[in-house]
Motif scaffolding. Structure first.
Motif, PDB file in Angstrom:
ATOM      1  N   ILE A   7      -8.705  -2.540   7.124  1.00 23.00           N
ATOM      2  CA  ILE A   7      -8.395  -2.556   5.763  1.00 23.00           C
ATOM      3  C   ILE A   7      -7.594  -1.363   5.616  1.00 23.00           C
ATOM      4  N   ALA A   8      -8.378  -0.241   6.071  1.00 26.17           N
ATOM      5  CA  ALA A   8      -8.042   1.197   5.890  1.00 26.17           C
ATOM      6  C   ALA A   8      -6.492   1.391   6.542  1.00 26.17           C
ATOM      7  N   GLU A   9      -6.066   0.897   7.793  1.00 20.76           N
ATOM      8  CA  GLU A   9      -5.136   0.982   8.328  1.00 20.76           C
ATOM      9  C   GLU A   9      -4.108   0.216   7.542  1.00 20.76           C
ATOM     10  N   PHE A  10      -4.270  -1.103   7.198  1.00 19.15           N
ATOM     11  CA  PHE A  10      -2.959  -1.688   6.498  1.00 19.15           C
ATOM     12  C   PHE A  10      -2.942  -0.974   5.105  1.00 19.15           C
ATOM     13  N   ARG A  11      -3.829  -0.765   4.404  1.00 21.48           N
ATOM     14  CA  ARG A  11      -3.665   0.094   3.214  1.00 21.48           C
ATOM     15  C   ARG A  11      -2.731   1.433   3.494  1.00 21.48           C
ATOM     16  N   GLN A  13      -0.538   2.040   6.039  1.00 24.15           N
ATOM     17  CA  GLN A  13       0.630   1.399   6.321  1.00 24.15           C
ATOM     18  C   GLN A  13       1.573   1.085   5.039  1.00 24.15           C
ATOM     19  N   LYS A  14       0.912   0.679   4.091  1.00 22.87           N
ATOM     20  CA  LYS A  14       1.616   0.217   2.819  1.00 22.87           C
ATOM     21  C   LYS A  14       2.053   1.515   1.925  1.00 22.87           C
ATOM     22  N   GLU A  20      -4.945   2.143  -5.885  1.00 19.00           N
ATOM     23  CA  GLU A  20      -3.791   0.949  -5.936  1.00 19.00           C
ATOM     24  C   GLU A  20      -4.362  -0.298  -5.376  1.00 19.00           C
ATOM     25  N   LEU A  21      -4.923  -0.165  -3.922  1.00 14.56           N
ATOM     26  CA  LEU A  21      -5.442  -1.240  -3.534  1.00 14.56           C
ATOM     27  C   LEU A  21      -6.544  -2.003  -4.213  1.00 14.56           C
ATOM     28  N   ALA A  22      -7.427  -1.223  -4.657  1.00 10.68           N
ATOM     29  CA  ALA A  22      -8.544  -1.848  -5.561  1.00 10.68           C
ATOM     30  C   ALA A  22      -8.087  -2.489  -6.695  1.00 10.68           C
ATOM     31  N   THR A  23      -7.057  -1.803  -7.201  1.00 11.18           N
ATOM     32  CA  THR A  23      -6.610  -2.669  -8.625  1.00 11.18           C
ATOM     33  C   THR A  23      -6.082  -4.002  -8.110  1.00 11.18           C
ATOM     34  N   ILE A  24      -5.281  -3.847  -7.035  1.00 11.06           N
ATOM     35  CA  ILE A  24      -4.499  -5.125  -6.370  1.00 11.06           C
ATOM     36  C   ILE A  24      -5.576  -6.382  -6.214  1.00 11.06           C
ATOM     37  N   ALA A  30     -14.827   2.644  -5.259  1.00  3.87           N
ATOM     38  CA  ALA A  30     -15.891   2.659  -4.738  1.00  3.87           C
ATOM     39  C   ALA A  30     -16.259   1.618  -3.809  1.00  3.87           C
ATOM     40  N   SER A  31     -16.093   0.245  -4.145  1.00  5.21           N
ATOM     41  CA  SER A  31     -16.294  -0.828  -3.422  1.00  5.21           C
ATOM     42  C   SER A  31     -15.127  -0.706  -2.021  1.00  5.21           C
ATOM     43  N   LEU A  32     -14.085  -0.747  -2.423  1.00  6.27           N
ATOM     44  CA  LEU A  32     -13.176  -0.374  -1.381  1.00  6.27           C
ATOM     45  C   LEU A  32     -13.524   0.765  -0.365  1.00  6.27           C
TER      46      LEU A  32
END
Length: 122
Positions: A7-11, A13-14, A20-24, A30-32
């Motif tokens: 997950i961290a690597e994909f995030r 890379q973007k 931002e990812l948590a909002t998406i 915190a969960s992310l």
């Protein structure tokens, strides 16, 4: 490699922040963060959202395969979701073919069973 690392690597890379990812994804930052640090694992619904956002399979996220791109196209997924094994007109209506040859009703049933089995893995 584990779920959080992927997950961290994909995030990264973007070029997205955790916010931002948590909002998406519709989750808290915190969960992310907990997911990325492997303190917690995402629930099935969140895992599906993550796979959709990064266009990878859930199997790839959880480390069951090294192939990241085994996701069905949206139109294909919709078509498959609407298939019914009991619909004998299906083969006639859609003229399903493989290698240019029309599938027999038995071949169509086996094909649909295969796709459903694959979907259950995702």
């Amino acid at each position: 490699m584990n779920i959080g690392t992927r997950i961290a690597e994909f995030r990264e890379q973007k070029g997205w922040t955790q916010d931002e990812l948590a909002t998406i994804l519709g989750i808290s930052r915190a969960s992310l963060s907990h997911y990325e640090k492997n303190r917690r694992e995402p629930d099935t619904n969140t895992l599906g959202k993550i796979a959709d956002v990064f266009q990878v399979s859930i199997d790839y996220l959880v480390g069951r395969t090294l192939q990241s791109n085994m996701v069905m196209d949206h139109d294909i997924r919709k078509f498959v979701d609407e298939l019914e094994l009991s619909d004998t007109e299906l083969v006639e209506k859609f003229a399903l073919t493989v290698d240019g040859l029309k599938l027999t009703p038995e071949e169509a049933r086996r094909f649909i069973a295969f796709v459903r089995a694959e979907r259950s893995l995702n």
